[in-house]
Design an enzyme around this catalytic site. Structure first.
Site, PDB file in Angstrom:
ATOM      1  N   HIS B  68       0.833  -1.212   0.000  1.00 44.40           N
ATOM      2  CA  HIS B  68       0.000   0.000   0.000  1.00 44.40           C
ATOM      3  C   HIS B  68       0.870   1.267   0.000  1.00 44.40           C
ATOM      4  CE1 HIS B  68      -2.099   3.177   2.452  1.00 44.40           C
ATOM      5  NE2 HIS B  68      -2.940   3.028   1.458  1.00 44.40           N
ATOM      6  N   GLU B  71       1.987   1.893  -3.395  1.00 42.19           N
ATOM      7  CA  GLU B  71       0.883   2.451  -4.195  1.00 42.19           C
ATOM      8  C   GLU B  71       0.853   3.982  -4.058  1.00 42.19           C
ATOM      9  OE1 GLU B  71      -3.022   3.982  -3.312  1.00 42.19           O
ATOM     10  OE2 GLU B  71      -3.263   1.882  -2.703  1.00 42.19           O
ATOM     11  N   HIS B  72       1.003   4.494  -2.832  1.00 42.68           N
ATOM     12  CA  HIS B  72       1.056   5.950  -2.639  1.00 42.68           C
ATOM     13  C   HIS B  72       2.254   6.569  -3.369  1.00 42.68           C
ATOM     14  CE1 HIS B  72      -1.777   7.096   0.833  1.00 42.68           C
ATOM     15  NE2 HIS B  72      -2.118   5.879   0.441  1.00 42.68           N
ATOM     16  N   GLU B 148      -3.598   8.003   7.368  1.00 42.63           N
ATOM     17  CA  GLU B 148      -4.660   7.176   6.776  1.00 42.63           C
ATOM     18  C   GLU B 148      -5.037   6.060   7.747  1.00 42.63           C
ATOM     19  OE1 GLU B 148      -3.769   5.585   2.895  1.00 42.63           O
ATOM     20  OE2 GLU B 148      -5.695   4.537   2.759  1.00 42.63           O
TER      21      GLU B 148
END
Lengths: 435, 444
Positions: B68, B71-72, B148
């Site tokens: 993840h 992905e950012h 997040e």
């Protein structure tokens, strides 16, 4: 069947292969609807709005319209809640009933193969809801569950505080869901009154899209809606924004604080509305490249997301924003928001920012008209703010017409850093209420 | 970086999608990139989704959250683009872009006017192998993913409970670790971790390109060959051989208390089989089982028994995702009425499961569910992005175009006996986790 069908072909400013053709259809009974026909997929979407919504709640009956709306599908005509759901699901029709501070909305999708049966069922819900005692108790329990959860939810607490501080005694000042006390006290008679006041033909807006012709739609409008009363409850008056700057902190345990902030906005009819839309996009559009997203997230890592929105409601308008930050970082994030507010008020925006915002807003507009459900929803929304059916063809020109001079002037008038009002829900470090 | 390496020319076969109504074309490039084109000419828009067959369940030990985090970081600089330029360029066209990470895949998507497809394909291809990360970008973005996690997980008792349940459900499989990562491991994720994961997994032979909207398949093929064709396949891409579950021998129970809980509930998960290539029947029966149990808030087994015939619950639900690489879970939720204890709610749930296994369910409910599933295929065609999602997800977990084409008919063909058989196989105490979420100090 006598029917007026005015067809307006609207070519959007884009590569020409697909165009949106909005027809206006008026039924013999005088109900007007907008329609975009599309026979590619064997279903249609219809969107119905009744102006007024939860703001029509009678004094002391807060939450009545919301509970009524949640009950519309829970038994109608000779079907109880179980029978209605079984009939609807057997037809694979989808109905959604919702309420907001400005409207009650009904969104339906139904297959072409059983359209008449699906719409007969929808008509029954709209015109013959039963509000059976067991259904009232059951759905009331669900609403109360939500209200209890809201008491521990940062976003819900922030929203209620924002509304109360900004709109006071106006219906906008409280949640349309009501309170635990008010919802507990609602009777079946209260719900019936809410129903009669909220769902009436003098406040109705309809749009449809998909596998249905203008003639078919014209016929069904009267079948579907002709049984509703001609007039409903009076709309509330204007709500004036009361907050003039400051910070209110509400305690809630957790790692983060929810922050909402507000100041005055602009009504849709205002000549500077589109300049304000552009400014909001540059400052707080919830995407990468917007100033707040760049400064608060990308450069400093203070939040996962931040955005602002220009909300032009029926009885008030404001500019609101939201973000969440770790309790240790909220103070810094608020300082950045304040600095950006002051900067855009003092300096406006650059020619490059204006160009980019215009390209985004004009380029993204046609992409919104995507899918039957989406089109029906957009069309009914346009009707509610009084737009003509050729609006989609003219909207981008209104964006393009805004000049750098316009946005600089409007930035100085619109953004009022001293009036920025913050609600902070959490346990923020170094942030205190200003009162 | 020039990628004009002359690979990936004129490959691929066309494959009609069988019984499904949407027009779909599929072909492969020579470098192994699988391409799917879904035509929808109703609006002049197009969606690009690039799916990598790698997710959080493929992370190295101790590096939870790296899939993840990467992905950012994919929105930062490449050797051709500055940090943030990707999203700026999409916005400049009026488009939207985003990405998401799951256990089994990572996907990047954009939606733009159909005549801007060339641009977004060029940029997406560019960042498949051209990522350039600065230490500054990594440090700041790590703060963003921690925020997040704060927002999505640590502020939500329900999300925290889900993490605890997954950790208890999976004794050995990485589905027991959260996609976003454990906080203490996220805090240590470095630039080198991200780049190592990137190099090991981001390659055309580990990706699926789905283009949906107002496009011509032959034009898409030409664009794909131009932009993605020059990318080199990677030898680093390995089959996904994840640690598998041993036999699960004991029912697990969790009680989580959190001051922020206002409405307590009980949630139960059972280990459940997934769709596999050429073998989707059990998963199809499980989809029907979940629908029978909790698909409708009014007429399903749990709603009728616990919310209508008795006033035990204010909310019930059942959910199951069939589209995963390895076995995942079927989940049941009961939120009791005020005054009803979690013990009584759980007992009522168990009584209904026992009743179902004993006497089955009504044919009327079964027929309604099938009518809705059939209609779903019609309604789904209204949303090109949703179709792209459905194809991309299935292909990313290892299913084939034939499996995707066969799926709607398999759902329709499931019999009541098959649902009962799968219910008996899956609703086993020893493979279950039962969790109570309640306020601090609540009586048990």
């Amino acid at each position: 069947m006598m029917m007026r069908i005015a067809a307006l072909l609207i070519a959007l400013a884009l590569p020409a292969r697909a165009e949106i053709a909005i027809q206006t259809v008026t039924s013999p009974g005088g109900i007007t609807a907008w329609l975009v026909e599309s026979h590619d997929i064997p279903f249609a979407a219809i969107d119905i709005r009744f102006r007024g919504g939860t703001s029509l709640d009678a004094p002391g009956k807060r939450g009545a319209v919301n509970l009524m709306t949640a009950l519309i599908e829970e038994g109608a005509g000779d079907l109880d809640a179980q029978g209605f759901a079984a009939a609807r699901d057997g037809l694979a029709a989808q109905f959604r009933f919702d309420s907001s501070r400005d409207d009650v909305s009904v969104s339906a999708r139904f297959l072409t193969e059983n359209r008449d049966q699906a719409l007969a069922l929808l008509r029954s819900a709209l015109t013959e809801p039963r509000f059976d005692a067991d259904a009232v108790d059951r759905v009331r329990g669900q609403v109360l569950t939500g209200l209890r959860a809201d008491e521990k939810d940062g976003e819900a607490i922030a929203e209620r505080l924002m509304a109360a501080r900004n709109f006071g005694d106006h219906p906008y000042g409280t949640s349309g869901d009501g309170t635990i006390d008010s919802v507990t006290a609602l009777t079946r008679d209260d719900i019936l009154s809410a129903y009669k006041g909220a769902l009436a033909r003098d406040r109705i807006y309809v749009a449809a899209a998909g596998d249905i012709t203008a003639a078919e739609l014209g016929t069904l409008l009267d079948d579907l809606l002709g049984g509703l009363p001609a007039t409903g409850a009076p709309l509330p008056g204007r709500a004036n924004l009361q907050e003039k700057g400051g910070v209110v902190v509400a305690d809630l345990p957790g790692p983060q604080s929810v922050v909402q902030f507000s100041q005055k906005g602009l009504p849709f009819e205002h000549p500077d509305y589109f300049a304000a839309v552009i400014l909001n996009e540059i400052l707080g559009g919830g995407r990468f490249g917007a100033r707040l997203m760049t400064e608060v997230r990308e450069k400093r890592g203070l939040t996962y997301g931040i955005g602002t929105g220009l909300a032009s409601l029926d009885h008030a308008e404001w500019l609101v924003g939201q973000f969440e930050s770790a309790n240790t970082k909220v103070a810094e994030a608020i300082a950045v928001v304040r600095a950006e507010w002051a900067k855009i008020a003092a300096e406006g925006v650059t020619a490059d920012e204006l160009d980019k915002a215009k390209t985004f807003l004009t380029g993204s507009y046609p992409l919104r008209f995507d899918g039957n459900g989406q089109i029906a929803s957009l069309l009914v929304g346009m009707q509610m703010i009084g737009l003509p059916s050729d609006y989609p063809a003219t909207r981008n020109a209104r964006i393009e017409a805004v000049t750098l001079e316009d946005v600089r002037r409007v930035a100085a008038e619109l953004f009022t850093p001293d009036d920025l009002f913050f609600v902070v829900v959490g346990q923020p470090e170094g942030v205190v209420s200003t009162e | 970086m020039l990628r004009n390496l002359g690979l990936g020319l004129l490959a691929g076969v066309c494959l009609a999608a069988g019984v499904r109504a949407e027009p779909v074309t599929s072909f492969d490039l020579n470098n192994g990139l699988q391409v799917v084109v879904i035509e929808d000419h109703r609006a002049p828009a197009v969606v690009q989704m690039l799916w990598y067959r790698v997710g959080s369940a493929d992370e190295p030990p101790g590096k939870s959250g790296i899939a993840h985090f990467l992905e950012h970081l994919m929105f930062k600089a490449t050797d051709d683009m500055a940090s943030g330029e990707f999203s700026d360029a999409v916005s400049a066209q009026g488009g939207r872009d985003n990405a998401f990470t799951s256990y089994d895949y990572t996907a990047y998507h954009q939606r733009v006017a159909a005549d801007r497809l060339d641009l977004i394909m060029r940029m997406e291809a560019d960042r498949m192998q051209g990522l350039v990360l600065s230490e500054d970008d990594v440090v700041t973005e790590r703060q963003v993913i921690l925020e997040e996690r704060n927002q999505r997980t640590d502020s939500s008792p329900g999300a925290l409970l889900n993490e605890q349940m997954a950790a208890a459900q999976f004794l050995n499989h990485p589905y027991g670790l959260p996609v976003i990562g454990w906080r203490h491991e996220m805090e240590g994720l470095s630039r080198e971790d991200a780049l190592a994961f990137y190099r090991a997994n981001y390659a055309p032979n580990n990706a699926i390109l789905v283009i949906a909207g107002d496009v011509d398949p032959e034009e898409v093929r030409t664009l794909a060959e131009t932009h993605y064709g020059p990318l080199l396949p990677s030898d680093a891409v390995k089959p996904r051989l994840r640690p598998q579950e041993p036999p699960q021998l004991a029912a697990r129970r969790i009680v989580m208390e959190d001051a922020r809980v206002s409405e307590p509930y009980v949630i139960r998960s059972y280990l459940a089989v997934e769709r596999n290539p050429g073998d989707q029947k059990q998963a199809a029966a499980l989809v029907l089982l979940a629908q029978v149990l909790g698909g409708s808030s009014t007429t399903s087994v749990l709603a009728r028994a616990l919310q209508f015939e008795s006033q035990v619950a204010v909310y019930t639900s059942a959910f199951y995702n069939p589209t995963t690489v390895d076995p995942d879970t079927l989940n049941l939720v009961v939120m009791p009425q005020p005054g009803v204890s979690l013990a009584d709610a759980e007992a009522a749930l168990d009584a209904q499961l026992a009743r179902l296994l004993d006497t089955g369910f009504t044919p009327e409910e079964f027929a309604r569910i099938k009518a809705q599933l059939r209609a779903q295929d019609i309604y789904a065609r209204d949303d090109a992005q949703q179709l792209a999602q459905e194809y991309g997800e299935a292909l990313a977990v290892g299913l084939t175009m034939e499996d995707i084409a066969a799926w709607p008919a398999l759902l329709q063909d499931v019999t009541a006996d098959e649902v009962m058989a799968v219910a008996r196989a899956v609703l086993q105490d020893r493979t279950s986790v039962t969790a109570w979420l309640q306020a601090e100090g609540a009586t048990r």
